[in-house]
Structure formats: C-alpha cells, structure tokens
Design an enzyme around this catalytic site. Structure first.
Site, PDB file in Angstrom:
ATOM      1  N   LYS A   1     -26.131  17.777 -16.887  1.00  0.00           N
ATOM      2  CA  LYS A   1     -24.774  17.412 -16.459  1.00  0.00           C
ATOM      3  C   LYS A   1     -24.112  16.598 -17.565  1.00  0.00           C
ATOM      4  O   LYS A   1     -24.748  15.722 -18.174  1.00  0.00           O
ATOM      5  CB  LYS A   1     -24.866  16.614 -15.156  1.00  0.00           C
ATOM      6  CG  LYS A   1     -23.534  16.279 -14.499  1.00  0.00           C
ATOM      7  CD  LYS A   1     -23.793  15.551 -13.182  1.00  0.00           C
ATOM      8  CE  LYS A   1     -22.516  15.181 -12.460  1.00  0.00           C
ATOM      9  NZ  LYS A   1     -22.800  14.483 -11.172  1.00  0.00           N
TER      10      LYS A   1
ATOM     11  N   SER B   1     -20.632  16.257  -7.303  1.00  0.00           N
ATOM     12  CA  SER B   1     -19.957  16.409  -8.575  1.00  0.00           C
ATOM     13  C   SER B   1     -20.751  17.259  -9.564  1.00  0.00           C
ATOM     14  O   SER B   1     -20.215  17.699 -10.581  1.00  0.00           O
ATOM     15  CB  SER B   1     -19.674  15.026  -9.188  1.00  0.00           C
ATOM     16  OG  SER B   1     -20.894  14.338  -9.461  1.00  0.00           O
TER      17      SER B   1
ATOM     18  N   SER C   1     -24.023  13.934  -4.752  1.00  0.00           N
ATOM     19  CA  SER C   1     -23.720  14.937  -5.772  1.00  0.00           C
ATOM     20  C   SER C   1     -24.916  15.766  -6.205  1.00  0.00           C
ATOM     21  O   SER C   1     -24.746  16.798  -6.856  1.00  0.00           O
ATOM     22  CB  SER C   1     -23.102  14.253  -6.996  1.00  0.00           C
ATOM     23  OG  SER C   1     -21.877  13.638  -6.657  1.00  0.00           O
TER      24      SER C   1
END
Length: 614
Positions: free
Chosen positions: A85, A159, A183
């Site tokens: 990420k 997210s 997330s």
C-alpha cells in the site's frame, strides 16, 4: 481494470515454493513475467517496480541465498512477489499516500517491508488507497476509484483498495495494507479474500505514513488464512525504533477450544442490505454446523466506541498525522478527506482527554464482555454500495461500512476477516472474527478450518484452495507456546486438567509415545497419578499433546510435585516434545500398569473392578 493472466496468476505461497524447488534457476524470468503483467492502465497500481529496481532486489536475494549456502530454508518467501500500500515505504521508491503533492522518495524500507525482504519476498509495486488512508470505500483517490473485482459497478472497499484488488485477482501472492478503522478488513470482505488485522504493535509501523498512530496497524491480504498468518509472523516482531511496537507477552492460546463459543451482537443492522443480512445468517448456520455455539451479547458498548473514531475527538489525530500539507496547501487534498481532517480542529485538548477516558471505559466493558468467548463474530460490513451510491452519500455510507470494524483497534483487539459466501447477486460476503489482543494465532487456527469447510474460489481467481495451504494435519508448533505431552491426571476430563485450561492451554491431539516407556500407578498420590519412565521392555503409551502459552509454562511446571517432573519425550512418529517424566526411585513402590496402554484405561479398569465388588 486491465490485467494480464500469467502462469503464476493466483499462486499461493506453497505454489511459489514448489515452483522454485522444481525450477531453481527461474527467479529472474518468473518475476519478469509477473512484472510485465502489471498493466499501466490498472489504477489499483500507483507505482510498479522498474526493471532496474526488480534486478536490485533479485541481486540482494541471490546474495542472501549464497550466504545461506544455497539453502532456501531460511528464505521461506524466496522470490515471492508482493504488493505494498502506498502509505508504506519501500527504499528508493516514492511514497504518496495517494496525494501527489505529498510525494517523497523513501530513504529506507519500512520495518515490515525489510523483514519480508529478509525472508526472500520481492516487492513488485505500490497500490492505490483512499487518500491518507482516510476511508473504507476505495473511492477517495485522485487516481480514481478502485473497482470491485466481482462487479465493477460496486466499490472495492478501502482504504487499502489497491492492495485488496491486486491480491484478489491473483497478481501477487500477498499484499500489505493498513487498518485503523477497518481498512484491512472491509476490502477483504468485498473481494472474497482474507484480511488479517493483527494486534496493534505486533507489526511495526516504522516507515508507515500515520493515519492515527495510536490505532494504526499494518494488515495482510492473502488468498488463504495460512498464507496471511505466515506472512504476518515473518513481518512482525518487536521494533525498539517504533514507540508503539510491543513485545508479545506469550499468554494467548495457540488455538480455540474444541467446541468454540462465539459471541454475536444482540442487535444487527444491515442498512437495507438484504443480501448481506441473508449471507450473514447463512454463515451463522454454517458456524453452528461446524460445532460453534453462538451467544448474543449486548452490542451497545461496541457501537458507542465505534462512533468515537469519526464522530469524536479521535478525528483530531488524523489532523495531526496529515500535518503540514493540510496547514499549507489543503486544496491539493481530496475534498472529502480534507473535510474529515478539518473537523479535527473543532476539538480541544480537554475534549481529547475526555475522549480517551471514554475509550478506556468502553474498551474495558468490551473486553469484559468477551471473556469466556473464543471470539466475537460479525459481518465484515453490513452492506455494500455502488460507485454511484457512494457519490451521493460519501460520508454516511463510509460510516456504515465501519459499523463492525471501527471499535476494534480502539479496544485493542485482534481481527480476521474471512470469506463466507458468494451472494445470489454474484458479490462476495464475509465474516470477521474478533478476539482479545495477541489471539491472532487462535483466530488463524479456526480460520483455516473455516476456509477448508467452504467450497469458495480464492478471491476472484477462480482457483481452489491448495491442499498444502489447507494444513489438514496437526497444528504446527508455535514459537509462542510449549507443546507438552500429558499422560495422567492432566488428561482431558481428569482432575488436574484445569491446570492446563485455566492457563489458556489448548489440546492439540491424542497420540502415543515411542515403544520404550513404562507406565506406573504411583503410591500415595492424590489425586492418583501415574509415572512414565523410559525403560527396556516398555511399550507405546497413550498421551495427549497440549500447547501452553510460553509465559504460563513456568507456572504450570511449578505446580508439579515430586517425584514427577518435565523432561523430553519421544513420540511414536519420531517427534520430541516436553512431557511428564518420573524419577526412577519412585517406581519401587508403584504398580506397573504398562499393559493397559494408557492411564485412562487403567482408571476405567479400577472403576469397573470397584463396581463389581460393590
């Protein structure tokens, strides 16, 4: 969402390990194929490794293998591609947190990335996210919304949207996300993959752009529970350079009890998600059929704590985290994210302390409510929304997604998001198991069983569970536990078994010793106890194996009276474990009961004899 299928699409960890065992010289060519398959048109990727960056990692990996004498035993992730990420640093690569104006080039790997590289893993790209990890939707990025891998009209969840997407499509073997409010779980539920939200502090946050430092956790996405837990184990560990890193206290159980007891909320809200409600009820029925008992508990404190994360002073922590860019150039931020961050300015230091006191009170209530349960089971998300719906209510629908996730880190709990079913409309549905801190291993042990009991495809790959990854054998010995063979009064149902169960020990299996042991009924012991002695002319004796948390082992041993003690036993299959032994002098006044093959048979014989003589 463009992607190119390769021979390695959907590979699990064991698939990659077998591949390199059979083709040890294919490291460059295999990773080259993986890298070339990552399309520039795929907005799940924000950055893909250059050929030079890939070669640099390969050279480092080959050096590691050379240092290990050519053996890959010390490199369990040798050559396995993974994604990161883009709020987690990779040395020499840009980090943007999905805000181009925030971009910087990382000077060193984040601690978790460094740990994984040290075990052989190779980073092939960085992934899209809700900007500054603020959102559970996957739509709050200037690079566009990452679409659901099953139906592009729907959100992917955030997210960690990009990490979930590339993993669900099998482009990498695992991926890293982060989880502050859910997330690492909501995108897993929306894309039919596993999302492991570890205990806070187990995986270091050094080198991770903070969202809420007190509640951030690096999370793992994988196609299987076994893969997710292995990756977390290799990535984690105490980091003295991270102020919020914690050492494992080694007090948690290795697995759940043989008949798990799960709490469920007494009131469930699905916000009109009829298919989601139906799927969750089906999952509950499946849990019951798998031997789980379900008990409703008051969900009020969980809900109250969940609401604090975005509707209380805790939101100010996001304002602190974003910092300079919000203060100086707020217009470069996503409007929804900017609005959330700006809301933090409405709270004072007094409000923050009041919020912390409330968090502590609610957290205590939650942890007390979970005592006596193996886990809390909830829907991973109460509903899912289309991209068009999200445009209409970006804040409200995001909040709904966090109904069963937002409280977890605030209450210092561990969590594991699991696939549960494919709904009638073709979208996935998931459940999440939540337990106290450091119960990650117990959640994973059950999660492996759960995944084996389903016939679901892995992610959106269409592939099935690899038999090796299913791990159908006994639980592997954990470094956080001591495996002990018990032979007498500590057996299941026997008088001293509580000395194990009250210390979170878990029964692994019944097995036998090697065939050179003798069993004696010791004289003048209460409750009656046997002595196990290694001797010529012995036999194979029935024992039970129990895993005791490392920190509780000393307590257990301290209660063992003479002439008994703990030594090392040999099992019939060649394994060596700790186990009960007896000093040889004690057998002079004891009765040889080896012929019964085990203590339980001898006790039953005594009962039968007493009944006949009554």
């Amino acid at each position: 969402m463009a992607s190119v299928s390769t021979p390695y699409t959907g590979f699990q960890l064991r698939d990659w390990q077998h591949h390199y065992q059979s083709a040890p010289g294919s490291l460059r060519s295999s990773l080259g194929i993986v890298l070339s398959s990552l399309s520039a048109a795929d907005n799940a990727w924000l950055y893909r490794a250059t050929p030079a960056q890939l070669e640099e990692q390969i050279a480092q990996l080959e050096n590691l293998r050379e240092q290990a004498g050519g053996s890959m035993a010390a490199l369990p992730l040798f050559g396995i591609p993974f994604a990161v990420k883009d709020n987690i640093d990779v040395a020499g690569w840009p980090t943007t947190a999905a805000c181009p104006a925030f971009e910087y080039v990382a000077k060193e790997d984040a601690a978790v990335v460094a740990n994984l590289k040290a075990k052989g893993a190779v980073v092939v790209g960085k992934t899209n996210l809700d900007q500054f990890a603020t959102g559970l939707v996957g739509t709050r990025s200037p690079h566009g919304a990452v679409k659901n891998t099953f139906n592009p009209d729907y959100v992917s969840g955030g997210s960690s949207s990009g990490s979930a997407s590339v993993l669900a499509r099998g482009l990498v073997a695992f991926s890293l996300g982060t989880d502050t409010a859910g997330s690492g779980r909501v995108p897993a539920g929306f894309n039919n993959i596993v999302g492991l939200k570890p205990t806070k502090g187990w995986l270091s946050n050094r080198g991770v752009v903070p969202a809420c430092r007190l509640n951030d956790a690096v999370s793992i996405f994988a196609l299987t529970v076994a893969d997710a837990y292995l990756v977390a184990s290799l990535a984690g560990g105490y980091d003295p350079q991270d102020a919020y890193s914690r050492a494992n206290p080694h007090t948690a159980p290795a697995a759940m009890s043989g008949q798990p007891r799960f709490a469920i909320p007494d009131t469930l809200e699905f916000f009109g998600g009829v298919e989601s409600e139906k799927a969750f009820n089906q999952a509950l029925d499946k849990l019951v059929s798998n031997g789980v008992s379900l008990v409703k508990i008051d969900f009020t404190p969980f809900k109250a704590l969940a609401e604090q994360l975005y509707y209380g002073a805790w939101v100010a922590e996001r304002t602190v985290a974003v910092g300079k860019i919000f203060e100086e150039t707020p217009d470069v931020m996503d409007p929804v994210v900017r609005g959330i961050v700006a809301n933090g300015l409405n709270y004072s230091a007094v409000d923050a302390w009041k919020a912390e006191y409330l968090r502590a009170e609610l957290s205590r209530k939650i942890n007390l409510a979970l005592e006596g349960f193996d886990a809390l089971v909830v829907p991973t998300s109460p509903t899912i929304r289309t991209l068009k719906e999200m445009e209409q209510e970006p804040v409200l629908f995001n909040s709904q997604f966090g109904t069963y996730t937002n409280f977890t880190n605030l209450a210092d709990l561990s969590a594991l998001a699991l696939p549960a079913s494919i709904r009638e409309d073709g979208l996935p549905a998931g459940i999440t198991l939540i337990a106290p801190a450091w119960h990650d291993g117990a959640l994973a042990a059950f999660g492996r069983q759960w995944q084996r009991s389903l016939s679901l495809p892995l992610g959106a790959t269409g592939k099935s569970l690899n038999a090796d990854s299913a791990m159908t054998g006994p639980i592997a010995v954990s470094v956080d536990h001591v495996r002990v063979a018990v032979v007498g009064a500590h057996l299941t149902g026997m008088p001293l078994n509580f000395q194990l169960t009250t210390r979170n020990a878990v029964r692994v299996e019944q097995t036998r010793t090697a065939n050179d042991y003798k069993l004696y009924a010791l004289a003048n012991t209460q409750p009656p106890k046997p002595g196990l002695v290694k001797a010529e002319g012995g036999s194979s004796i029935i024992v039970e194996l129990w895993d005791i948390p490392l920190a509780r082992f000393g307590e257990f041993v301290a209660e063992i009276p003479a002439p008994l003690g703990i030594g090392t036993l040999q099992l019939a299959d060649g394994r060596s474990v700790k186990g009960f032994i007896c000093e040889p002098w004690a057998v002079a006044s004891a009765t040889d009961v080896t012929a019964f093959g085990g203590w339980r048979s001898y006790v039953e014989h005594l009962k039968s004899t007493a009944a006949k003589n009554a």
